[in-house]
Design a protein around this motif. Structure first.
Motif, PDB file in Angstrom:
ATOM      1  N   TYR A   1      -7.253   9.996   0.097  1.00  0.00           N
ATOM      2  CA  TYR A   1      -5.914   9.416   0.104  1.00  0.00           C
ATOM      3  C   TYR A   1      -4.875  10.525  -0.009  1.00  0.00           C
ATOM      4  O   TYR A   1      -3.829  10.351  -0.605  1.00  0.00           O
ATOM      5  N   THR A   2      -5.202  11.695   0.592  1.00  0.00           N
ATOM      6  CA  THR A   2      -4.343  12.864   0.419  1.00  0.00           C
ATOM      7  C   THR A   2      -3.901  13.492   1.737  1.00  0.00           C
ATOM      8  O   THR A   2      -3.026  14.349   1.721  1.00  0.00           O
TER       9      THR A   2
ATOM     10  N   ARG B   1      -1.146  12.798  -6.479  1.00  0.00           N
ATOM     11  CA  ARG B   1      -1.800  11.865  -5.540  1.00  0.00           C
ATOM     12  C   ARG B   1      -0.743  11.082  -4.766  1.00  0.00           C
ATOM     13  O   ARG B   1      -0.890  10.830  -3.560  1.00  0.00           O
TER      14      ARG B   1
ATOM     15  N   ARG C   1      -0.177  11.408  -0.706  1.00  0.00           N
ATOM     16  CA  ARG C   1      -0.357  10.252   0.187  1.00  0.00           C
ATOM     17  C   ARG C   1       0.930   9.936   0.935  1.00  0.00           C
ATOM     18  O   ARG C   1       0.895   9.483   2.080  1.00  0.00           O
TER      19      ARG C   1
ATOM     20  N   MET D   1       0.558   7.375   4.095  1.00  0.00           N
ATOM     21  CA  MET D   1      -0.372   6.324   3.701  1.00  0.00           C
ATOM     22  C   MET D   1       0.310   5.314   2.788  1.00  0.00           C
ATOM     23  O   MET D   1       0.983   5.700   1.832  1.00  0.00           O
TER      24      MET D   1
END
Length: 382
Positions: A203-204, A242, A246, A251
């Motif tokens: 998720y990066t 995080r 993202r 995302m």
């Protein structure tokens, strides 16, 4: 709200983490500097505790058909070993959660096996929704979230670091693992070699891996990963980095970009919805109507990326304006540590969603100029 603690909570305290509540869990926000953690993931590697995420096993002879019904994607088309990003929606098309489903090898009796991984705050809700939707299918839905930890190593050094814990003869399991795929890999730590499910997901926006491990072995695995890394290769990273990682990768975050009030087409997730599959699924009728109406393309609002042309950053819930008229709202925003300018995600009226469109964001009474840009903001070098 009840506070939950992951099996790695004591490890985080020892490392000096600052904690925050996230989905009812006490999670590390940062250890020292969120900027240092962000740059470590972009340039070397970061070590994340994702144990607040859910893990729901779906098994049985009708498991694939059931997930085709319960989720909006065609899960039955997945090959064993692959993973698929999907959504679980309400009857009206609203998004209950976005999640990843892994197809695992069949059990000894030939039953299909899938691992569904929902977000932290939605894990119980998703498990309950799946159990309710399973009533007419020959499947077993088992919520294993409370017994399972999830550790992520993200960044360009991730593969090299993890290989040091894998027997040399099994390195190909790691190096040959494709993006959005998973495999059982033997890891040697704490004096034992244990098969663990390793997924090449994250998720990066960087290459990286997520490792599923029983709670009682999580602390030993975390410590082993930290110890095999050389100086400057890896640092623990928290929720603050995080989130910035993202966001740069474009995302969506549930609760910001995704919600029960929204829909997949406005969120740019239309390709995730398999309206063409023959079988029915929860929300299919409503989503068919929403798509046919042009929502997210010619009607309503659309999620877009915004690049700040000044220095001030937008934040969630700030108004987006065009010539002084309200056209939307920011869902996530902050300065980009990698790119050096402010970035944001926002829902705007579709007529203002084309890349190159100039808009203003109301930053506490003062307009700041932003440009609509294509997502993602950041693409890693491959």
């Amino acid at each position: 709200m009840t506070e939950n603690y992951t099996a790695l909570y004591e490890q985080h305290k020892i490392a000096g983490a600052s904690f925050t509540d996230f989905g009812g869990w006490q999670m590390p926000l940062k250890y020292d500097s969120e900027l240092a953690e962000h740059h470590a993931v972009r340039n070397a590697a970061g070590l994340f505790d994702l144990s607040h995420m859910g893990e729901v096993w779906v098994t049985g002879p009708e498991a694939a058909a059931f997930l085709d019904y319960a989720l909006v994607g065609k899960i039955s088309a997945m090959s064993v070993g692959k993973a698929k990003y999907s959504l679980i929606c309400q009857e009206d098309g609203g998004i209950i959660d976005d999640l990843i489903t892994y197809r695992r090898p069949s059990s000894e009796d030939g039953s299909d096996r899938f691992l569904v991984v929902p977000n932290a705050g939605n894990a119980k809700v998703v498990a309950e929704a799946l159990a309710q939707r399973a009533a007419n299918f020959d499947v077993v839905v088992e919520d294993a979230s409370a017994a399972t930890s999830l550790i992520a190593v993200q960044g360009p050094k991730a593969e090299d670091i993890l290989l040091r814990l894998v027997p040399a003869g099994q390195h190909a399991l790691v190096t040959g693992l494709k993006y959005y795929a998973a495999v059982e890999v033997p890891f040697t730590f704490a004096g034992n070699t244990t098969d663990l499910l390793l997924a090449r997901t994250g998720y990066t926006g960087e290459d990286g891996f997520e490792i599923f491990v029983d709670n009682d072995a999580a602390a030993a695995l975390w410590q082993a990963i930290a110890e095999v890394a050389e100086d400057g290769e890896l640092i623990p990273a928290g929720l603050a980095s995080r989130d910035s990682l993202r966001l740069e990768a474009g995302m969506p975050l549930y609760g910001n970009e995704l919600s029960r009030e929204g829909n997949p087409f406005s969120a740019g997730l239309g390709p995730v919805v398999s309206l063409a599959k023959e079988s029915d699924f929860v929300g299919k009728e409503a989503l068919t109507v929403i798509k046919a109406a042009g929502v997210g393309t010619t009607l309503g609002q659309k999620l877009v990326g915004l690049k700040g042309l000044g220095r001030r950053a937008a934040r969630a819930h700030y108004s987006v304006l065009k010539n002084g008229t309200l056209i939307g709202e920011v869902t996530s925003g902050q300065p980009s540590p990698t790119l050096g300018y402010p970035i944001a995600l926002a829902y705007v009226d579709v007529e203002h969603a084309e890349p190159g469109t100039i808009v203003d964001i109301d930053l506490r009474g003062k307009p700041e100029t932003f440009e609509v840009v294509a997502l993602p903001f950041y693409n890693r070098a491959k």
